[in-house]
Write a protein that holds these residues in place. Structure first.
Motif, PDB file in Angstrom:
ATOM      1  N   GLY A  15       0.811  -1.217   0.000  1.00 18.54           N
ATOM      2  CA  GLY A  15       0.000   0.000   0.000  1.00 18.54           C
ATOM      3  C   GLY A  15       0.840   1.259   0.000  1.00 18.54           C
ATOM      4  N   VAL A  16       1.936   1.238   0.746  1.00 17.61           N
ATOM      5  CA  VAL A  16       2.725   2.462   0.890  1.00 17.61           C
ATOM      6  C   VAL A  16       3.690   2.645  -0.284  1.00 17.61           C
ATOM      7  CG1 VAL A  16       4.765   1.722   2.191  1.00 17.61           C
ATOM      8  CG2 VAL A  16       3.653   3.879   2.758  1.00 17.61           C
ATOM      9  N   THR A  18       3.004   1.814  -3.635  1.00 14.58           N
ATOM     10  CA  THR A  18       2.460   1.984  -4.978  1.00 14.58           C
ATOM     11  C   THR A  18       1.621   3.245  -5.084  1.00 14.58           C
ATOM     12  OG1 THR A  18       0.741   0.440  -4.326  1.00 14.58           O
ATOM     13  CG2 THR A  18       2.441  -0.391  -5.783  1.00 14.58           C
ATOM     14  N   SER A  88      -1.888   4.518   4.004  1.00 16.17           N
ATOM     15  CA  SER A  88      -2.443   5.613   3.215  1.00 16.17           C
ATOM     16  C   SER A  88      -3.301   6.521   4.084  1.00 16.17           C
ATOM     17  CB  SER A  88      -3.319   5.098   2.074  1.00 16.17           C
ATOM     18  OG  SER A  88      -2.664   4.091   1.379  1.00 16.17           O
TER      19      SER A  88
END
Lengths: 180, 176
Positions: A15-16, A18, A88
């Motif tokens: 998550g962090v 891309t 996010s």
């Protein structure tokens, strides 16, 4: 349950790392889930993409839930999803707090006037990409035209348009296959 | 009460929107028209922030909207709201899902959904272009920037982040 914690961390990392949502995550997900940890087979990975596309909601979230479920059951699905969205959410909180703190500065106002123009260009790009992949026939063009007119000229809720277009598509394609 | 409503509104969006990236944008515009939560211009900011930060774009927009409405607790409510339907739907029907994809009703439904999603995004796009260029008369600087950015977005492989940063710099330099 160390596997659940590992799942959370792996998805947090994806998550962090891309930018750009679900499809941008695929190369990294494939490396983490299939190659490095062998949590999913190649064909399960393909299933994950298909499931992500055909269930409601954000594609990246759907893929995370499905992959987590395949690895470690229902709690795995929950853990992978929360892992994916947590970094996010923290970053957005910081960015939003900073932006609202600086919103009154003239430079920030000018920057956002420019950014709003960039968003228009990005929306046009998204629309062109979607058009190319979805409007391949006269009938699909007609769906586009009807929904566009309804969205611009009526106050119909988007959910009504989604349900209408989906129902029409299901009925139309079944009628078409009966004729063949 | 506001937190519960944030959760509920984003839960609903998570349940009825299909597709990646900007698929939730038409629903967010509907939300901005019905509530006092954010304006159309703030929706544009939301899209920019969501594209410019890591993670899933749909979730990022929900998180940002949540912050605008109720600070950090709002982030939690909106973010959990938008992911909850995915978790529920996938866990409930996971075993049947791979066959589900090949079902002709389902693939037919998506045949109809995709052009509809494109049409709704075009409609929001028109609103955002009007908002960015007509302030209230035609803004020449903004129009020139858009004329430059459209081919850059369509014809090059430039990352969205690059376009956003470039446009922000242009906004500051030319005092838009």
């Amino acid at each position: 349950m160390p596997e659940i914690i590992l799942l959370t961390l792996v998805f947090a990392r994806v998550g962090v790392m891309t930018f750009g949502g679900g499809y941008a995550m695929l190369p990294l997900l494939s490396r983490e889930l299939v190659e490095k940890r062998a949590w999913l087979t190649e064909s399960e990975f393909t299933d994950m993409i298909a499931v992500g596309q055909c269930t409601p909601g954000v594609i990246a979230v759907n893929m995370a839930t499905y992959a987590g479920y395949k690895c470690a059951g229902a709690w795995g699905g929950v853990a992978a999803t929360l892992g994916l969205v947590f970094p996010s959410a923290v970053i957005i909180t910081v960015v939003a707090a900073l932006l609202s703190g600086f919103a009154e500065y003239p430079a920030v106002k000018h920057a956002f006037a420019g950014v709003r123009v960039a968003v228009c260009a990005l929306i046009i790009k998204t629309a062109v990409t979607l058009w190319r992949s979805s409007v391949g026939s006269l009938a699909a063009g007609a769906v586009f035209a009807v929904v566009f007119a309804a969205a611009v000229f009526t106050g119909l809720h988007p959910a009504v348009l989604v349900l209408g277009a989906g129902t029409f598509g299901a009925v139309f394609s079944v009628r078409r296959s009966v004729k063949k | 009460m506001t937190l519960f409503r944030l959760f509920y509104e984003f839960f609903f969006i998570g349940l009825v929107s299909f597709g990646g990236g900007l698929a939730t944008v038409p629903f967010l515009r509907e939300l901005s028209a019905r509530t006092e939560w954010f304006t159309l211009a703030e929706l544009a900011d939301m899209i920019a922030v969501a594209e410019a930060t890591p993670g899933a774009i749909g979730v990022n927009m929900a998180s940002y909207a949540g912050f605008r409405v109720y600070g950090p607790p709002g982030v939690a409510a909106a973010t959990l709201g938008i992911v909850a339907p995915s978790i529920i739907v996938i866990l409930v029907i996971a075993r049947a899902l791979t066959k589900f994809r090949e079902n002709r009703f389902v693939s037919g439904a998506f045949w109809g959904l995709r052009p509809a999603s494109c049409a709704m995004i075009c409609s929001v796009g028109l609103g955002l272009i009007r908002e960015a260029l007509l302030t209230p008369s035609l803004d020449i600087k903004a129009a020139a920037l858009l004329a430059l950015l459209i081919p850059a977005a369509l014809k090059t492989k430039l990352h969205p982040l690059a376009l956003i940063v470039f446009a922000a710099a242009a906004g500051v330099v030319f005092k838009m």
